[in-house]
Design an enzyme around this catalytic site. Structure first.
Site, PDB file in Angstrom:
ATOM      1  N   ALA A  10      98.210 -35.430 -47.963  1.00 39.49           N
ATOM      2  CA  ALA A  10      97.454 -36.296 -47.047  1.00 39.49           C
ATOM      3  C   ALA A  10      95.973 -35.973 -47.169  1.00 39.49           C
ATOM      4  CB  ALA A  10      97.939 -36.087 -45.622  1.00 39.49           C
ATOM      5  N   GLY A  11      95.269 -36.722 -47.995  1.00 41.69           N
ATOM      6  CA  GLY A  11      93.857 -36.471 -48.248  1.00 41.69           C
ATOM      7  C   GLY A  11      92.940 -37.323 -47.397  1.00 41.69           C
ATOM      8  N   LYS A  16      99.394 -39.477 -50.660  1.00 40.64           N
ATOM      9  CA  LYS A  16     100.244 -39.544 -51.845  1.00 40.64           C
ATOM     10  C   LYS A  16     101.601 -38.947 -51.519  1.00 40.64           C
ATOM     11  CE  LYS A  16      96.674 -37.907 -53.138  1.00 40.64           C
ATOM     12  NZ  LYS A  16      95.357 -37.712 -52.465  1.00 40.64           N
ATOM     13  N   GLU A  74      96.310 -26.500 -49.708  1.00 43.63           N
ATOM     14  CA  GLU A  74      95.965 -27.629 -50.576  1.00 43.63           C
ATOM     15  C   GLU A  74      95.715 -27.203 -52.018  1.00 43.63           C
ATOM     16  OE1 GLU A  74      92.437 -31.036 -50.836  1.00 43.63           O
ATOM     17  OE2 GLU A  74      92.588 -29.711 -49.097  1.00 43.63           O
ATOM     18  N   GLY A 126      84.664 -39.288 -55.769  1.00 45.98           N
ATOM     19  CA  GLY A 126      85.018 -40.682 -55.542  1.00 45.98           C
ATOM     20  C   GLY A 126      84.418 -41.259 -54.274  1.00 45.98           C
TER      21      GLY A 126
END
Length: 268
Positions: A10-11, A16, A74, A126
């Protein structure tokens, strides 16, 4: 009822999910603002479910949906996912190597045998491309931004070495950037040109930091992962070109954006 195991990364931008069913690994991603619908979808296809979590929003998802789940750090999850995919793709790196995880921001890890360590982080990634790209063009969608960047010409916006030196006098490759966005005050460039320049600036910054990290930790291989590589050929091409120029061997993993979710899945 068959119990299905799943890993969730969970970013900041995407959720994902990796799960295995009938011997096959499945991959799925959702925008982070679709958290409720993504978890509802997962519970619909797998009513009997064991889950492991990773990422910045893992604790919130655990508290709301999966009280019995475990949370994997993470960076450990990402490194475990890289090892899994390297083996799956039959890629052997015998020596130490760097992982460069380009997501909303970028993080660097050095892997030595079974151990990995986060060594560096940057806000360039990004999120920079999406946010600054939206300011430069008024386009909000990430994939549309990547398409525009691919169509643009950075030479219309960036000052190159060859713009300063005559070709015969240039001490370095004339195609290299002398100054990012230095031609921005001119009016003969398009939105696509500005995005091409932005994508190149992000790539150059990541390569500069990667090259320095590789020198310090004496590695020659770099594994590139992260969601920012999805459908972004201009970024991938620039990274590969510049990393090769500084003498580093680059590996792009086919499912690299799912490394965190894979690492979480492996810990269930």
């Amino acid at each position: 009822m068959q119990q299905i195991t799943a890993g969730i990364d969970a970013g900041g931008s995407l959720i994902k999910i990796v799960y295995k069913e009938n011997g096959r690994m499945h991959f799925k991603k959702f925008p982070s603002n679709k958290q409720d619908s993504s978890i509802s979808w997962l519970k619909t296809i797998a009513p009997s479910l064991r889950v492991s979590l990773a990422g910045g929003k893992a604790a919130a998802i655990q508290k709301k949906y999966f009280h019995d789940s475990i949370i994997i750090p993470e960076f450990q999850a990402a490194s475990d996912g890289v090892r899994f995919l390297l083996a799956k793709e039959n890629i052997s790196i015998e020596e130490s190597y760097l992982i460069v995880n380009i997501g909303t921001g970028t993080s660097w890890h050095v892997v030595k045998g079974d151990k990995s360590e986060r060594i560096l982080g940057s806000g360039m990634g990004g999120g920079t491309f999406t946010g600054l790209g939206s300011l430069l063009t008024q386009v909000q969608d990430y994939q549309l931004l990547t398409i525009l960047a691919e169509e643009g010409n950075k030479e219309k916006v960036d000052m190159l070495v060859k713009d300063i030196y005559d070709s015969n006098d240039s001490p370095i490759n004339g195609e290299l950037t002398a100054a990012n966005f230095a031609k921005g005050k001119k009016l003969n460039h398009t939105e696509a040109d500005r995005l091409a320049s932005l994508s190149n600036m992000i790539a150059e910054t990541i390569v500069l930091l990667t090259s320095q990290a590789a020198t310090i930790h004496q590695v020659n291989h770099v594994v590139i992962i992260g969601t920012s590589m999805i459908g972004n050929p201009s970024l991938k091409r620039a990274l590969e070109f510049y990393l090769n120029m500084v003498g580093l061997t680059t590996v792009f993993l086919e499912k690299g954006e799912y490394c965190g979710a894979i690492g979480a899945y492996l810990s269930v």
